[in-house]
Design an enzyme around this catalytic site. Structure first.
Site, mmCIF file in Angstrom:
data_model
loop_
_atom_site.group_PDB
_atom_site.id
_atom_site.type_symbol
_atom_site.label_atom_id
_atom_site.label_comp_id
_atom_site.label_asym_id
_atom_site.label_seq_id
_atom_site.Cartn_x
_atom_site.Cartn_y
_atom_site.Cartn_z
ATOM 1 N N TYR A 1 5.340 11.471 -23.796
ATOM 2 C CA TYR A 1 4.635 11.658 -22.531
ATOM 3 C C TYR A 1 3.704 10.502 -22.162
ATOM 4 O O TYR A 1 2.741 10.688 -21.420
ATOM 5 C CB TYR A 1 3.874 12.990 -22.513
ATOM 6 C CG TYR A 1 4.784 14.166 -22.752
ATOM 7 C CD1 TYR A 1 5.688 14.571 -21.787
ATOM 8 C CD2 TYR A 1 4.760 14.848 -23.972
ATOM 9 C CE1 TYR A 1 6.551 15.637 -22.023
ATOM 10 C CE2 TYR A 1 5.615 15.909 -24.202
ATOM 11 C CZ TYR A 1 6.506 16.297 -23.223
ATOM 12 O OH TYR A 1 7.357 17.340 -23.453
ATOM 13 N N ALA A 2 4.004 9.308 -22.632
ATOM 14 C CA ALA A 2 3.230 8.123 -22.259
ATOM 15 C C ALA A 2 3.847 7.556 -20.978
ATOM 16 O O ALA A 2 4.548 6.548 -20.982
ATOM 17 C CB ALA A 2 3.243 7.091 -23.382
ATOM 18 N N ASN A 3 3.588 8.274 -19.884
ATOM 19 C CA ASN A 3 4.145 7.929 -18.586
ATOM 20 C C ASN A 3 3.088 8.164 -17.517
ATOM 21 O O ASN A 3 2.348 9.138 -17.579
ATOM 22 C CB ASN A 3 5.349 8.834 -18.255
ATOM 23 C CG ASN A 3 6.371 8.861 -19.362
ATOM 24 O OD1 ASN A 3 7.022 7.874 -19.646
ATOM 25 N ND2 ASN A 3 6.502 10.015 -20.013
ATOM 26 N N HIS B 1 6.183 17.703 -16.629
ATOM 27 C CA HIS B 1 7.017 16.539 -16.936
ATOM 28 C C HIS B 1 8.256 16.523 -16.039
ATOM 29 O O HIS B 1 8.671 15.456 -15.575
ATOM 30 C CB HIS B 1 7.411 16.545 -18.418
ATOM 31 C CG HIS B 1 8.146 15.330 -18.852
ATOM 32 N ND1 HIS B 1 7.616 14.062 -18.766
ATOM 33 C CD2 HIS B 1 9.384 15.171 -19.388
ATOM 34 C CE1 HIS B 1 8.488 13.183 -19.224
ATOM 35 N NE2 HIS B 1 9.576 13.838 -19.602
ATOM 36 N N ASP C 1 7.376 5.371 -21.075
ATOM 37 C CA ASP C 1 7.716 5.134 -22.471
ATOM 38 C C ASP C 1 9.212 4.851 -22.593
ATOM 39 O O ASP C 1 9.959 4.936 -21.613
ATOM 40 C CB ASP C 1 7.273 6.308 -23.344
ATOM 41 C CG ASP C 1 7.889 7.644 -22.957
ATOM 42 O OD1 ASP C 1 9.054 7.679 -22.494
ATOM 43 O OD2 ASP C 1 7.216 8.670 -23.134
ATOM 44 N N HIS D 1 0.834 -1.194 0.000
ATOM 45 C CA HIS D 1 0.000 0.000 0.000
ATOM 46 C C HIS D 1 0.875 1.252 0.000
ATOM 47 O O HIS D 1 1.779 1.396 0.812
ATOM 48 C CB HIS D 1 -0.912 -0.021 1.219
ATOM 49 C CG HIS D 1 -1.899 1.084 1.245
ATOM 50 N ND1 HIS D 1 -2.412 1.585 2.412
ATOM 51 C CD2 HIS D 1 -2.498 1.789 0.250
ATOM 52 C CE1 HIS D 1 -3.265 2.552 2.144
ATOM 53 N NE2 HIS D 1 -3.335 2.690 0.843
#
Length: 129
Positions: free
Chosen positions: A118-120, A96, A28, A20
């Site tokens: 920006y595929a994060n 970012h 990316d 948790h």
């Protein structure tokens, strides 16, 4: 041998160790990976596996109580933005640069082969009860 779910033994084992509040950065192929977190690199070729495939697979196995992404995803990558909005109605957006800072506190980094910008996303693990 597992019948279903995530078959990659390194990723499956790393997920089993999460608790948790732990952070999981799904990134990316171009995201700088900080020193410290355990890294499972799934990148094979540009675009393989995709950010969407990995996010969907992880969400099928993890309890996630929150997510943070770079605000730049809104303008630069509509597909990733839509995917994140669909799964995380309360998605937290930061710059970012801030996401890169936050990623150093992640317990696990899962690198995809995604080649769109920006595929994060930084996931925060929840608890199942």
């Amino acid at each position: 041998m597992k019948r279903a779910g995530i078959l990659n033994r390194h990723l499956s084992g790393a997920l089993a160790e999460l608790g948790h509040g732990d952070g999981v950065l799904v990134c990316d192929a171009g995201m700088p990976i900080p020193d410290g977190p355990r890294v499972v690199d799934l990148a094979f070729r540009a675009g393989v596996p995709s950010f969407a495939e990995v996010v969907e697979g992880l969400l099928a196995e993890l309890v996630v109580e929150g997510a943070t992404a770079a605000s730049e995803v809104r303008e630069a990558n509509a597909a990733a933005s839509d995917l994140l909005d669909g799964h995380f109605p309360e998605l937290r957006l930061v710059s970012h640069e801030k996401l890169k800072e936050l990623s150093s506190g992640a317990r696990l980094v899962v690198r995809t082969g995604e080649a769109r910008p920006y595929a994060n996303v930084l996931l925060r693990c929840g608890v199942f009860f």
